[in-house]
Scaffold this active site. Structure first.
Site, PDB file in Angstrom:
ATOM      1  N   LYS A  33       8.858   7.811   4.956  1.00 18.66           N
ATOM      2  CA  LYS A  33       8.007   6.910   5.673  1.00 18.66           C
ATOM      3  C   LYS A  33       8.342   7.387   7.254  1.00 18.66           C
ATOM      4  CE  LYS A  33       4.950   3.848   3.951  1.00 18.66           C
ATOM      5  NZ  LYS A  33       4.471   2.825   3.942  1.00 18.66           N
ATOM      6  N   LYS A  61      -0.015   4.407  16.880  1.00 15.45           N
ATOM      7  CA  LYS A  61       1.844   3.755  16.962  1.00 15.45           C
ATOM      8  C   LYS A  61       3.147   4.522  15.411  1.00 15.45           C
ATOM      9  CE  LYS A  61       0.405   0.373  13.353  1.00 15.45           C
ATOM     10  NZ  LYS A  61       1.596   0.352  12.484  1.00 15.45           N
ATOM     11  N   LYS A 102      -1.666  -2.127   9.058  1.00  9.95           N
ATOM     12  CA  LYS A 102      -0.819  -0.939   8.854  1.00  9.95           C
ATOM     13  C   LYS A 102       0.568  -1.235   8.937  1.00  9.95           C
ATOM     14  CE  LYS A 102      -4.880   1.323   9.360  1.00  9.95           C
ATOM     15  NZ  LYS A 102      -5.608   0.272   8.979  1.00  9.95           N
ATOM     16  N   ASP A 103       1.466  -0.244   7.998  1.00 11.94           N
ATOM     17  CA  ASP A 103       2.676   0.146   7.870  1.00 11.94           C
ATOM     18  C   ASP A 103       3.676  -0.198   8.802  1.00 11.94           C
ATOM     19  OD1 ASP A 103       1.508  -0.476   5.417  1.00 11.94           O
ATOM     20  OD2 ASP A 103       2.712   0.747   4.744  1.00 11.94           O
ATOM     21  N   LYS A 104       4.433  -0.532   9.183  1.00  7.31           N
ATOM     22  CA  LYS A 104       5.661  -0.135  10.292  1.00  7.31           C
ATOM     23  C   LYS A 104       5.849   1.395  10.382  1.00  7.31           C
ATOM     24  CE  LYS A 104       9.890  -2.011  12.577  1.00  7.31           C
ATOM     25  NZ  LYS A 104      10.987  -3.178  13.104  1.00  7.31           N
TER      26      LYS A 104
END
Length: 372
Positions: free
Chosen positions: A27, A55, A84-86
């Site tokens: 990911k 980002k 949102k995920d990192k």
């Protein structure tokens, strides 16, 4: 069901039946890309500046902190449609007071870019998005596994997918829900947002368990006889017949809560034969319980019995949560894939309605947990 005494992470059932598929997934910002799709067009007038940002390897909160330090806008004055995920590369929309626009004129950051800006009348709020488009690249995919991936994707595209909550809800060790249960039992916590998040994890855990039980029922209805279904679920012969004659994988139940898909209101399934046609047309879907005082109530019959198996020991906390309903069955939209045999890369793109998790879809396709 004693949630506190469980030492293993609950693993929801898959709807597809194939064996695990070998592929490597990381990911990162090259192999996992999320693009937010707004709920509405921005008006071009008003007191709010909409930022379209990209980002990389930052959480939404980390991005807000960077923009706050540059612009002077307090974090609470920013708006956003969703967290949102990192990991990965994310394109999403934020809002801020327009009067601070000049402070961003020379903005530069290695992990955060402002792609374009718009003007709008109101601040963005949680849920102000239609959904998200996802790009996923799988690596080390052999031709034989590429064929399996294609078949799994075609099956999901045809039948839909289980709309479980993803691992992100449950923490590194998958046990956030236990802390949520402790809070409901009276444990004090000063951080209000964290408190709400942990209680939400508790609701999500129960939702996943109920949905998994419905997936089990759907498999059993396909694989077992009417007589066996009567014995397993203590239902009438008529109810067993209704299950057996449903051709689609996910079986609907009379008395359960349905909703107009993807944004509509809840209602009870009273005429099963009529609702099956609308379900197959993807106009409606079954809705699972997020326990709470204001959640739409299930009717009676097998739907209520199965729900009680999961929720009966937690009803004492019902009044402490608002509650709602969530679609249990969702659909992939705009699905595309391609396989590069030379690089052994398999790329997948699809759109999901808001609240659905691409990682859940990917785990269903691969038939394995992504980050164990």
């Amino acid at each position: 069901m004693n949630l506190e005494e469980e030492n293993t992470i609950f693993k929801p059932l898959y709807s597809l039946k194939h064996s695990p598929i070998n592929a490597y997934f990381s990911k990162n910002s090259d192999d996992f890309v999320v693009r937010e799709r707004p709920l509405y067009e921005f008006s071009g007038k008003g007191e709010h500046l909409i930022l379209h940002i990209n980002k990389k390897d930052l959480t939404t909160n980390e991005a807000l902190k960077i923009l706050s330090e540059t612009s002077g806008v307090k974090i609470r004055d920013f708006g956003y449609a969703g967290f949102k995920d990192k990991q990965g590369s994310t394109f999403q929309y934020l809002s801020m007071p327009k009067k601070f626009e000049s402070f961003l004129s020379n903005f530069s950051h290695p992990k955060l870019k402002i792609l374009e800006t718009f003007i709008h009348e109101n601040k963005l709020r949680i849920g102000h998005l239609k959904g998200n488009t996802f790009f996923i690249r799988l690596k080390k995919v052999l031709p034989s596994d590429a064929l399996k991936l294609e078949q799994a994707l075609m099956n999901l595209d045809k039948q839909g997918f289980t709309n479980y909550f993803g691992y992100q809800r449950f923490g590194k060790f998958g046990d956030n829900y236990k802390e949520g249960l402790e809070i409901l039992r009276g444990k004090k916590m000063k951080n209000v947002k964290m408190k709400e998040f942990l209680i939400s994890a508790f609701q999500s855990e129960l939702f996943n368990r109920y949905l998994s039980k419905r997936v089990e029922l759907s498999h059993f209805a396909n694989d077992f006889s009417e007589k066996e279904l009567i014995q397993i679920y203590k239902i009438s012969k008529e109810e067993a017949k209704e299950l057996k004659k449903q051709e689609q994988f996910f079986k609907l139940l009379k008395g359960e809560v349905l909703g107009h898909y993807p944004f509509g209101k809840c209602f009870l399934c009273e005429d099963l034969s009529a609702e099956l046609g609308r379900f197959k047309a993807r106009d409606i879907s079954a809705m699972g319980l997020l326990i709470g005082a204001k959640a739409y109530e299930t009717g009676e019959g097998l739907a209520l019995n199965l729900e009680n198996e999961i929720f009966k020991d937690t009803l004492e906390f019902k009044a402490k949560m608002q509650g709602s309903r969530r679609f249990m069955w969702g659909y992939l939209e705009e699905l595309k894939w391609r396989y590069d045999e030379e690089k052994a890369h398999f790329c997948i793109e699809f759109f999901l309605q808001k609240g659905s998790y691409a990682t859940v879809v990917l785990e269903e396709i691969l038939h394995k947990n992504l980050f164990e």
